[in-house]
Design a protein around this motif. Structure first.
Motif, PDB file in Angstrom:
ATOM      1  N   GLU A 276     -15.892  22.426  46.390  1.00 52.38           N
ATOM      2  CA  GLU A 276     -15.588  22.702  47.798  1.00 52.38           C
ATOM      3  C   GLU A 276     -14.808  21.549  48.432  1.00 52.38           C
ATOM      4  N   ASN A 277     -15.143  20.325  48.024  1.00 54.14           N
ATOM      5  CA  ASN A 277     -14.382  19.182  48.534  1.00 54.14           C
ATOM      6  C   ASN A 277     -12.927  19.236  48.095  1.00 54.14           C
ATOM      7  N   ILE A 278     -12.707  19.604  46.852  1.00 56.67           N
ATOM      8  CA  ILE A 278     -11.327  19.733  46.358  1.00 56.67           C
ATOM      9  C   ILE A 278     -10.586  20.793  47.165  1.00 56.67           C
ATOM     10  N   ALA A 279     -11.224  21.939  47.360  1.00 58.33           N
ATOM     11  CA  ALA A 279     -10.578  23.026  48.104  1.00 58.33           C
ATOM     12  C   ALA A 279     -10.235  22.581  49.525  1.00 58.33           C
ATOM     13  N   LYS A 280     -11.181  21.895  50.164  1.00 59.64           N
ATOM     14  CA  LYS A 280     -10.923  21.406  51.535  1.00 59.64           C
ATOM     15  C   LYS A 280      -9.776  20.390  51.556  1.00 59.64           C
ATOM     16  N   ARG A 281      -9.768  19.501  50.579  1.00 60.06           N
ATOM     17  CA  ARG A 281      -8.696  18.489  50.540  1.00 60.06           C
ATOM     18  C   ARG A 281      -7.338  19.158  50.397  1.00 60.06           C
ATOM     19  N   ILE A 282      -7.273  20.194  49.560  1.00 56.50           N
ATOM     20  CA  ILE A 282      -5.984  20.889  49.386  1.00 56.50           C
ATOM     21  C   ILE A 282      -5.590  21.575  50.697  1.00 56.50           C
ATOM     22  N   ALA A 283      -6.530  22.281  51.309  1.00 53.01           N
ATOM     23  CA  ALA A 283      -6.224  22.996  52.560  1.00 53.01           C
ATOM     24  C   ALA A 283      -5.753  22.022  53.630  1.00 53.01           C
ATOM     25  N   GLU A 284      -6.409  20.853  53.684  1.00 56.39           N
ATOM     26  CA  GLU A 284      -6.044  19.865  54.701  1.00 56.39           C
ATOM     27  C   GLU A 284      -4.714  19.178  54.383  1.00 56.39           C
ATOM     28  N   SER A 285      -4.459  18.905  53.104  1.00 54.05           N
ATOM     29  CA  SER A 285      -3.161  18.307  52.746  1.00 54.05           C
ATOM     30  C   SER A 285      -2.029  19.266  53.095  1.00 54.05           C
ATOM     31  N   LEU A 286      -2.245  20.545  52.806  1.00 52.92           N
ATOM     32  CA  LEU A 286      -1.196  21.534  53.081  1.00 52.92           C
ATOM     33  C   LEU A 286      -1.116  21.879  54.558  1.00 52.92           C
ATOM     34  N   LYS A 287      -2.172  21.615  55.296  1.00 55.15           N
ATOM     35  CA  LYS A 287      -2.316  22.102  56.685  1.00 55.15           C
ATOM     36  C   LYS A 287      -2.053  23.611  56.743  1.00 55.15           C
ATOM     37  N   ILE A 288      -2.575  24.313  55.774  1.00 52.72           N
ATOM     38  CA  ILE A 288      -2.384  25.768  55.724  1.00 52.72           C
ATOM     39  C   ILE A 288      -3.100  26.428  56.901  1.00 52.72           C
ATOM     40  N   VAL A 289      -2.554  27.521  57.399  1.00 49.84           N
ATOM     41  CA  VAL A 289      -3.283  28.382  58.331  1.00 49.84           C
ATOM     42  C   VAL A 289      -3.482  29.731  57.636  1.00 49.84           C
ATOM     43  N   GLY A 290      -4.731  30.065  57.418  1.00 49.69           N
ATOM     44  CA  GLY A 290      -5.079  31.293  56.687  1.00 49.69           C
ATOM     45  C   GLY A 290      -6.008  30.942  55.551  1.00 49.69           C
ATOM     46  N   LEU A 291      -6.134  31.887  54.626  1.00 47.53           N
ATOM     47  CA  LEU A 291      -7.003  31.661  53.460  1.00 47.53           C
ATOM     48  C   LEU A 291      -6.231  30.965  52.353  1.00 47.53           C
ATOM     49  N   LEU A 292      -6.948  30.177  51.561  1.00 47.91           N
ATOM     50  CA  LEU A 292      -6.406  29.608  50.331  1.00 47.91           C
ATOM     51  C   LEU A 292      -7.453  29.790  49.236  1.00 47.91           C
ATOM     52  N   ALA A 293      -7.089  30.533  48.190  1.00 44.86           N
ATOM     53  CA  ALA A 293      -7.994  30.682  47.049  1.00 44.86           C
ATOM     54  C   ALA A 293      -7.643  29.611  46.026  1.00 44.86           C
ATOM     55  N   VAL A 294      -8.640  28.850  45.598  1.00 49.62           N
ATOM     56  CA  VAL A 294      -8.423  27.756  44.652  1.00 49.62           C
ATOM     57  C   VAL A 294      -9.150  28.108  43.349  1.00 49.62           C
ATOM     58  N   GLU A 295      -8.367  28.420  42.322  1.00 49.92           N
ATOM     59  CA  GLU A 295      -8.946  28.752  41.006  1.00 49.92           C
ATOM     60  C   GLU A 295      -9.065  27.476  40.186  1.00 49.92           C
ATOM     61  N   MET A 296     -10.232  27.277  39.595  1.00 56.72           N
ATOM     62  CA  MET A 296     -10.501  26.024  38.875  1.00 56.72           C
ATOM     63  C   MET A 296     -11.167  26.302  37.537  1.00 56.72           C
ATOM     64  N   PHE A 297     -11.052  25.318  36.634  1.00 59.61           N
ATOM     65  CA  PHE A 297     -11.816  25.324  35.387  1.00 59.61           C
ATOM     66  C   PHE A 297     -12.871  24.238  35.466  1.00 59.61           C
ATOM     67  N   LEU A 298     -14.007  24.521  34.887  1.00 60.42           N
ATOM     68  CA  LEU A 298     -14.996  23.475  34.654  1.00 60.42           C
ATOM     69  C   LEU A 298     -14.963  23.228  33.150  1.00 60.42           C
ATOM     70  N   ASP A 299     -14.586  22.002  32.737  1.00 57.83           N
ATOM     71  CA  ASP A 299     -14.452  21.788  31.292  1.00 57.83           C
ATOM     72  C   ASP A 299     -15.792  21.393  30.661  1.00 57.83           C
ATOM     73  N   LYS A 300     -15.791  21.250  29.356  1.00 64.28           N
ATOM     74  CA  LYS A 300     -17.050  21.007  28.631  1.00 64.28           C
ATOM     75  C   LYS A 300     -17.684  19.668  29.011  1.00 64.28           C
ATOM     76  N   HIS A 301     -16.878  18.791  29.624  1.00 63.39           N
ATOM     77  CA  HIS A 301     -17.415  17.481  30.036  1.00 63.39           C
ATOM     78  C   HIS A 301     -17.876  17.502  31.496  1.00 63.39           C
ATOM     79  N   GLY A 302     -17.895  18.691  32.111  1.00 59.68           N
ATOM     80  CA  GLY A 302     -18.347  18.785  33.492  1.00 59.68           C
ATOM     81  C   GLY A 302     -17.286  18.394  34.511  1.00 59.68           C
ATOM     82  N   ARG A 303     -16.027  18.269  34.066  1.00 57.91           N
ATOM     83  CA  ARG A 303     -14.963  17.938  35.012  1.00 57.91           C
ATOM     84  C   ARG A 303     -14.328  19.196  35.580  1.00 57.91           C
ATOM     85  N   ILE A 304     -13.972  19.139  36.842  1.00 57.69           N
ATOM     86  CA  ILE A 304     -13.277  20.262  37.483  1.00 57.69           C
ATOM     87  C   ILE A 304     -11.777  20.006  37.434  1.00 57.69           C
TER      88      ILE A 304
END
Lengths: 379, 379
Positions: free
Chosen positions: B232-260
């Motif tokens: 959620e922090n990543i998604a918020k950071r992207i939305a705020e960097s872009l200053k988007i108005v509207g929805l932003l869907a952020v698709e992510m992978f969680l890898d085997k080491h627990g990294r997003i």
């Protein structure tokens, strides 16, 4: 009947807010939707596959409209029933059934039905003329109701004394004992053609004694379990006696002695079920569709406390509607706005409703009061 | 901008299922809705005030359509951005902003944006031609993605060895390290012009290792709290960097080491948010409207476990769609059908979705498997 999804043509008599909310839900089922309403600016006009402006009371208009669909339903009961009966004979599926619409159109027949089926209701007499009323010497005060065409409080007159008789209705009516009621309650029940019957949990109206007006609707009611059970049993008995297919809204009074008395019926989605959109597992609109499509009825459990506030045109304003306070009310969590797409406001016209959902009942009520004080429709 | 209710004209670029569900919600706000889509039989065609059949990629078509509305939004990002930028200059409000649509249309620019803004993502290289790819000697296996116009898995190619290079894309692309991922996850975030930002709880995709396919979506994800928080922090950071108005869907992978690792963005309602209609306090569609109308964003809490199953055209069938098994699945409580109004089915075409809601997660999963086994779209 054709499968309800895909190529089924669903006709709706009436294109007001009830039709509008029914369409919002019907979109999920791919049916082709046609709407008939006298108002070319009706709320449904742009949301259906085909909109026809025409009289709901005219035989030819209703018949010709009905011939273009597979399944016909209503969002208002003031429609030409002769046309519906003819359509039914010719193979159009009409739900609710025309004989039920005919019964409910006439408050006299409705009361007789209650009496014949042991449904508790206030004592009444059927009156065919003003002379008959004047000669009947019923003890004052009492309520006179027109047998036909009453709507939203119109067609109801309180006869307080001899002098008040001068303004009494002259058309066929019924007179009813004035009930000293504690609460107005309502149950919406659904029945499908397989005979499955399900009630939504009973709701109650919160009355403002100062304004002498129903302030809002609370779901589920907090009245004792026995009252719920009895009200739901009454609603089920009526639905089963009528063998209705579709929704049936049963409006009731709870009197000061804890007795339930049925006031009147509406064989369609109803104002007392709007809060089901957000408040219940399925909404009344989804349930009506499932019933008339003869699909399994949905679970009606309340998800939460829900309060419904009608959004009425402010007194003293008439013309193109302007909404005030929307941003302020959307700022509260669990507040849902439904505007009905009516361009013109007039005093007390139903312009929309707001549903407030909150796990804490007192907070829900507080928010409902805030919505009432904040949201205004002016011109 | 005009008040968002009443006389505001909202234009939607794209008339598919996302537009259709957006309209179902927008009906509550009385806005006038106009839709542009190349397909005269698009799912939205009958549900708006005005439908225009025309190319979303053509400058003149998009510009002329945009000139007739006050506020323009999208349900697909493959639209003519030059026209949107011109409309913006001329005073039409366009949300999401054209510069963001331009960025997201190009997977190369998207990846560079992630890099510049310290958004975790798989390592990548930008490749301008097939010759450059062949000379780059990147260790096999890796993923090649077209920079533009990839959609629903199209435009993605797994390069396993030297021989596989013969079938590689020749157009500008990016190559990405193959991620050995544990889970696909997604967060939908919304931002309004006041700068308010809110995420929907993170969801996860249930993978069927046998079929090598995403089976269904589960909301909320049952992954540890820390993963939710980070995603959620990543998604918020992207939305705020872009200053988007509207929805932003952020698709992510969680890898085997627990990294997003962020995979890609969609600046609009998204398939990974359909379950919010029944599963959350407000739906993604309501939230998108609130964001672009610059209204307070709604509470996004999950009401319950919700599982979303895509309803795809069955392999081997093409033609007018026939739905099998609807009655059986409606028989289960908490099962909601959304059909998209597409007349013709073809293999794997998205014809609808079903949401399953249940307080018991295991029961919800069981019902989802029943839905998948029972509901079929054939021709």
């Amino acid at each position: 009947m054709k499968a309800f999804y895909g190529d089924l043509k669903l006709g709706i008599l009436g294109g007001g807010q009830l039709g509008r909310m029914l369409i919002q839900q019907a979109i999920n089922y791919n049916v082709t939707i046609k709407v008939l309403d006298p108002d070319p600016e009706a709320p449904c006009r742009k949301l259906c596959d085909e909109f026809t402006a025409g009289s709901l009371g005219d035989y030819e208009t209703v018949y010709n409209f009905g011939k273009t669909v597979d399944l016909l339903t209503i969002e208002i009961e003031k429609v030409n029933v002769d046309a519906l009966e003819q359509l039914e004979k010719e193979g159009v599926v009409v739900y609710p059934q025309p004989r039920i619409i005919r019964l409910i159109q006439d408050k006299g027949l409705q009361k007789q039905f209650f009496k014949e089926n042991d449904i508790p209701t206030a004592d009444f007499q059927i009156i065919s003329s003003i002379e008959q009323l004047k000669q009947s010497h019923i003890p004052f005060p009492y309520i006179q109701k027109l047998r036909r065409d009453g709507y939203d409080g119109k067609g109801v007159y309180k006869v307080t004394d001899e002098a008040a008789l001068d303004k009494a209705f002259t058309a066929p009516s019924l007179v009813e004992k004035l009930i000293d009621f504690e609460k107005e309650i309502a149950v919406i029940v659904a029945r499908n053609d397989n005979g499955e019957v399900k009630c939504f949990p009973m709701v109650e109206m919160e009355f403002n004694p100062e304004a002498n007006l129903v302030e809002f609707l609370i779901a589920p009611s907090m009245l004792p379990f026995e009252i719920h059970q009895e009200a739901e049993n009454i609603a089920k008995r009526i639905a089963e006696s009528l063998k209705i297919v579709g929704l049936l809204a049963v409006e009731m009074f709870l009197d000061k002695h804890g007795r339930i008395l049925v006031n009147e019926l509406a064989p369609r989605p109803h104002n007392s079920g709007h809060q089901t959109i957000e408040g219940n597992t399925v909404s009344q609109f989804e349930q009506h569709l499932r019933a008339i499509f003869n699909q399994p009825l949905g679970n009606t459990d309340c998800l939460n406390n829900a309060i419904m506030v009608n959004v009425l045109g402010e007194a003293g304003y008439e013309g193109p509607a302007v909404y005030q306070g929307i941003e302020k009310i959307l700022n509260k969590p669990g507040v849902y706005i439904h505007l009905y797409g009516k361009a013109l406001t007039k005093p007390f016209r139903k312009m929309g409703h707001v549903t407030i959902v909150d796990a804490d009942r007192e907070k829900a009520i507080e928010k409902a009061r805030f919505v009432q004080a904040t949201l205004k429709v002016i011109a």
